[in-house]
Design a protein around this motif. Structure first.
Motif, PDB file in Angstrom:
ATOM      1  N   ASP A 152       0.842  -1.193   0.000  1.00  0.00           N
ATOM      2  CA  ASP A 152       0.000   0.000   0.000  1.00  0.00           C
ATOM      3  C   ASP A 152       0.879   1.245   0.000  1.00  0.00           C
ATOM      4  O   ASP A 152       0.516   2.273  -0.520  1.00  0.00           O
ATOM      5  CB  ASP A 152      -0.924  -0.026   1.217  1.00  0.00           C
ATOM      6  CG  ASP A 152      -1.935   1.098   1.208  1.00  0.00           C
ATOM      7  OD1 ASP A 152      -2.262   1.612   0.120  1.00  0.00           O
ATOM      8  OD2 ASP A 152      -2.419   1.478   2.288  1.00  0.00           O
ATOM      9  N   GLN A 153       2.017   1.130   0.631  1.00  0.00           N
ATOM     10  CA  GLN A 153       3.023   2.183   0.672  1.00  0.00           C
ATOM     11  C   GLN A 153       4.316   1.518   1.097  1.00  0.00           C
ATOM     12  O   GLN A 153       4.367   0.302   1.189  1.00  0.00           O
ATOM     13  CB  GLN A 153       2.607   3.316   1.615  1.00  0.00           C
ATOM     14  CG  GLN A 153       2.047   2.838   2.949  1.00  0.00           C
ATOM     15  CD  GLN A 153       1.459   3.964   3.759  1.00  0.00           C
ATOM     16  OE1 GLN A 153       2.182   4.862   4.108  1.00  0.00           O
ATOM     17  NE2 GLN A 153       0.180   3.899   4.060  1.00  0.00           N
ATOM     18  N   THR A 154       5.359   2.281   1.346  1.00  0.00           N
ATOM     19  CA  THR A 154       6.637   1.675   1.720  1.00  0.00           C
ATOM     20  C   THR A 154       6.698   1.295   3.192  1.00  0.00           C
ATOM     21  O   THR A 154       7.627   0.638   3.626  1.00  0.00           O
ATOM     22  CB  THR A 154       7.809   2.610   1.383  1.00  0.00           C
ATOM     23  OG1 THR A 154       7.611   3.850   2.063  1.00  0.00           O
ATOM     24  CG2 THR A 154       7.919   2.827  -0.115  1.00  0.00           C
ATOM     25  N   THR A 155       5.716   1.701   3.984  1.00  0.00           N
ATOM     26  CA  THR A 155       5.674   1.366   5.405  1.00  0.00           C
ATOM     27  C   THR A 155       5.636  -0.149   5.569  1.00  0.00           C
ATOM     28  O   THR A 155       4.845  -0.818   4.891  1.00  0.00           O
ATOM     29  CB  THR A 155       4.420   1.985   6.057  1.00  0.00           C
ATOM     30  OG1 THR A 155       4.414   3.382   5.778  1.00  0.00           O
ATOM     31  CG2 THR A 155       4.387   1.734   7.549  1.00  0.00           C
ATOM     32  N   PRO A 156       6.453  -0.716   6.447  1.00  0.00           N
ATOM     33  CA  PRO A 156       6.421  -2.174   6.639  1.00  0.00           C
ATOM     34  C   PRO A 156       5.007  -2.674   6.959  1.00  0.00           C
ATOM     35  O   PRO A 156       4.277  -2.073   7.745  1.00  0.00           O
ATOM     36  CB  PRO A 156       7.363  -2.400   7.825  1.00  0.00           C
ATOM     37  CG  PRO A 156       8.305  -1.240   7.767  1.00  0.00           C
ATOM     38  CD  PRO A 156       7.474  -0.084   7.278  1.00  0.00           C
ATOM     39  N   ASN A 157       4.630  -3.770   6.319  1.00  0.00           N
ATOM     40  CA  ASN A 157       3.352  -4.450   6.519  1.00  0.00           C
ATOM     41  C   ASN A 157       2.125  -3.600   6.201  1.00  0.00           C
ATOM     42  O   ASN A 157       1.033  -3.899   6.680  1.00  0.00           O
ATOM     43  CB  ASN A 157       3.249  -5.018   7.936  1.00  0.00           C
ATOM     44  CG  ASN A 157       4.255  -6.113   8.174  1.00  0.00           C
ATOM     45  OD1 ASN A 157       4.701  -6.776   7.253  1.00  0.00           O
ATOM     46  ND2 ASN A 157       4.640  -6.302   9.411  1.00  0.00           N
ATOM     47  N   SER A 158       2.275  -2.583   5.394  1.00  0.00           N
ATOM     48  CA  SER A 158       1.118  -1.826   4.934  1.00  0.00           C
ATOM     49  C   SER A 158       0.727  -2.400   3.578  1.00  0.00           C
ATOM     50  O   SER A 158       1.422  -2.190   2.583  1.00  0.00           O
ATOM     51  CB  SER A 158       1.459  -0.340   4.817  1.00  0.00           C
ATOM     52  OG  SER A 158       0.337   0.372   4.362  1.00  0.00           O
ATOM     53  N   VAL A 159      -0.371  -3.177   3.572  1.00  0.00           N
ATOM     54  CA  VAL A 159      -0.768  -3.876   2.341  1.00  0.00           C
ATOM     55  C   VAL A 159      -2.224  -3.647   2.019  1.00  0.00           C
ATOM     56  O   VAL A 159      -3.026  -3.277   2.873  1.00  0.00           O
ATOM     57  CB  VAL A 159      -0.515  -5.407   2.451  1.00  0.00           C
ATOM     58  CG1 VAL A 159       0.948  -5.710   2.708  1.00  0.00           C
ATOM     59  CG2 VAL A 159      -1.398  -6.051   3.500  1.00  0.00           C
ATOM     60  N   ARG A 160      -2.522  -3.873   0.762  1.00  0.00           N
ATOM     61  CA  ARG A 160      -3.896  -3.989   0.268  1.00  0.00           C
ATOM     62  C   ARG A 160      -4.034  -5.396  -0.281  1.00  0.00           C
ATOM     63  O   ARG A 160      -3.030  -6.003  -0.666  1.00  0.00           O
ATOM     64  CB  ARG A 160      -4.169  -2.978  -0.845  1.00  0.00           C
ATOM     65  CG  ARG A 160      -4.208  -1.562  -0.374  1.00  0.00           C
ATOM     66  CD  ARG A 160      -4.491  -0.638  -1.542  1.00  0.00           C
ATOM     67  NE  ARG A 160      -4.484   0.740  -1.091  1.00  0.00           N
ATOM     68  CZ  ARG A 160      -5.586   1.471  -0.980  1.00  0.00           C
ATOM     69  NH1 ARG A 160      -6.744   0.982  -1.319  1.00  0.00           N
ATOM     70  NH2 ARG A 160      -5.512   2.719  -0.565  1.00  0.00           N
ATOM     71  N   ILE A 161      -5.223  -5.880  -0.352  1.00  0.00           N
ATOM     72  CA  ILE A 161      -5.467  -7.204  -0.921  1.00  0.00           C
ATOM     73  C   ILE A 161      -6.212  -7.041  -2.230  1.00  0.00           C
ATOM     74  O   ILE A 161      -7.283  -6.436  -2.280  1.00  0.00           O
ATOM     75  CB  ILE A 161      -6.260  -8.112   0.044  1.00  0.00           C
ATOM     76  CG1 ILE A 161      -5.512  -8.317   1.349  1.00  0.00           C
ATOM     77  CG2 ILE A 161      -6.582  -9.445  -0.619  1.00  0.00           C
ATOM     78  CD1 ILE A 161      -4.208  -9.066   1.228  1.00  0.00           C
ATOM     79  N   LEU A 162      -5.632  -7.585  -3.290  1.00  0.00           N
ATOM     80  CA  LEU A 162      -6.277  -7.634  -4.593  1.00  0.00           C
ATOM     81  C   LEU A 162      -6.950  -8.998  -4.695  1.00  0.00           C
ATOM     82  O   LEU A 162      -6.291 -10.030  -4.535  1.00  0.00           O
ATOM     83  CB  LEU A 162      -5.247  -7.473  -5.711  1.00  0.00           C
ATOM     84  CG  LEU A 162      -5.749  -7.720  -7.137  1.00  0.00           C
ATOM     85  CD1 LEU A 162      -6.764  -6.652  -7.542  1.00  0.00           C
ATOM     86  CD2 LEU A 162      -4.577  -7.762  -8.107  1.00  0.00           C
ATOM     87  N   LEU A 163      -8.248  -9.000  -4.928  1.00  0.00           N
ATOM     88  CA  LEU A 163      -9.005 -10.234  -5.090  1.00  0.00           C
ATOM     89  C   LEU A 163      -9.095 -10.557  -6.569  1.00  0.00           C
ATOM     90  O   LEU A 163      -9.685  -9.805  -7.343  1.00  0.00           O
ATOM     91  CB  LEU A 163     -10.411 -10.091  -4.496  1.00  0.00           C
ATOM     92  CG  LEU A 163     -11.417 -11.193  -4.843  1.00  0.00           C
ATOM     93  CD1 LEU A 163     -10.925 -12.545  -4.353  1.00  0.00           C
ATOM     94  CD2 LEU A 163     -12.777 -10.860  -4.256  1.00  0.00           C
ATOM     95  N   VAL A 164      -8.461 -11.661  -6.964  1.00  0.00           N
ATOM     96  CA  VAL A 164      -8.512 -12.130  -8.347  1.00  0.00           C
ATOM     97  C   VAL A 164      -9.492 -13.294  -8.354  1.00  0.00           C
ATOM     98  O   VAL A 164      -9.260 -14.316  -7.721  1.00  0.00           O
ATOM     99  CB  VAL A 164      -7.127 -12.583  -8.848  1.00  0.00           C
ATOM    100  CG1 VAL A 164      -7.220 -13.062 -10.290  1.00  0.00           C
ATOM    101  CG2 VAL A 164      -6.117 -11.469  -8.698  1.00  0.00           C
ATOM    102  N   ARG A 165     -10.590 -13.116  -9.085  1.00  0.00           N
ATOM    103  CA  ARG A 165     -11.641 -14.154  -9.145  1.00  0.00           C
ATOM    104  C   ARG A 165     -11.621 -14.823 -10.503  1.00  0.00           C
ATOM    105  O   ARG A 165     -11.582 -14.163 -11.522  1.00  0.00           O
ATOM    106  CB  ARG A 165     -13.012 -13.526  -8.929  1.00  0.00           C
ATOM    107  CG  ARG A 165     -13.213 -12.953  -7.542  1.00  0.00           C
ATOM    108  CD  ARG A 165     -14.562 -12.381  -7.377  1.00  0.00           C
ATOM    109  NE  ARG A 165     -15.573 -13.428  -7.592  1.00  0.00           N
ATOM    110  CZ  ARG A 165     -16.861 -13.282  -7.334  1.00  0.00           C
ATOM    111  NH1 ARG A 165     -17.308 -12.152  -6.879  1.00  0.00           N
ATOM    112  NH2 ARG A 165     -17.689 -14.260  -7.557  1.00  0.00           N
ATOM    113  N   SER A 166     -11.699 -16.143 -10.485  1.00  0.00           N
ATOM    114  CA  SER A 166     -11.816 -16.854 -11.758  1.00  0.00           C
ATOM    115  C   SER A 166     -13.104 -17.656 -11.801  1.00  0.00           C
ATOM    116  O   SER A 166     -13.244 -18.562 -12.598  1.00  0.00           O
ATOM    117  CB  SER A 166     -10.600 -17.754 -11.982  1.00  0.00           C
ATOM    118  OG  SER A 166     -10.525 -18.734 -10.983  1.00  0.00           O
ATOM    119  N   ASP A 167     -14.030 -17.319 -10.925  1.00  0.00           N
ATOM    120  CA  ASP A 167     -15.328 -18.001 -10.909  1.00  0.00           C
ATOM    121  C   ASP A 167     -16.344 -17.168 -11.670  1.00  0.00           C
ATOM    122  O   ASP A 167     -16.139 -16.028 -11.992  1.00  0.00           O
ATOM    123  CB  ASP A 167     -15.819 -18.242  -9.477  1.00  0.00           C
ATOM    124  CG  ASP A 167     -15.826 -16.968  -8.640  1.00  0.00           C
ATOM    125  OD1 ASP A 167     -14.750 -16.396  -8.468  1.00  0.00           O
ATOM    126  OD2 ASP A 167     -16.888 -16.557  -8.167  1.00  0.00           O
TER     127      ASP A 167
END
Length: 167
Positions: A152-167
């Motif tokens: 999400d940024q360079t801050t440690p453990n700052s994340v976003r989750i991208l949901l990739v769906r194949s259903d």
């Protein structure tokens, strides 16, 4: 998209000029699903290949889940998929210690199956019970999810989750 059971080389190219940045050869086996993810390296980019044998019963309507750590700023993390509001103190992670550029279950192994429903998705540093990502998610029956942790940024453990769906 669907391909015949042969070997294929997939390449990632620049939109302008068509310069090849990375390639990956897929030995397409019947009944397998392949995902290619472009990840940065010190010298450019690489294509990470994930093979899912998709050994799901025709009668099952479970949700299939796989997680990829594509966040260079995230230390190895545990993934908890629990009932909403469940106490992590007594919970066991569904997937443990996922390092950068690692996918769990591993490529070639089946995804984790869960029943369709509403869950609390939490990521914690490996071995910790303190979440750095916490989100309520609804997984519909028969869904097929690849959850990709992105910085999400360079801050440690700052994340976003991208949901990739194949259903």
């Amino acid at each position: 998209y669907d391909v015949s059971t042969e070997n294929y080389t997939f390449t990632l190219r620049t939109a302008s000029g068509g310069t090849e940045l990375a390639s990956s050869t897929v030995n397409a086996d019947r009944g397998n699903k392949y995902t290619l993810v472009a990840l940065p390296t010190d010298s450019g980019v690489e294509l990470l290949q994930v093979r899912d044998p998709f050994n799901k019963s025709v009668a099952s309507d479970d949700v299939r889940v796989r997680v990829l750590n594509a966040a260079a700023n995230a230390e190895p993390f545990d993934v908890y998929i629990t009932a909403v509001g469940a106490d992590l103190a007594t919970a066991t992670p569904r997937m443990s210690a996922i390092g950068y550029k690692q996918v769990l279950p591993a490529s070639g192994d089946d995804s984790v199956d869960i029943e369709g429903g509403t869950y609390q998705l939490r990521l914690t540093p490996a071995g910790s019970k303190t979440p750095f990502f916490d989100q309520t998610v609804t997984a519909p029956a028969d869904a097929d999810w690849l959850l990709v942790a992105l910085p999400d940024q360079t801050t440690p453990n700052s994340v976003r989750i991208l949901l990739v769906r194949s259903d």
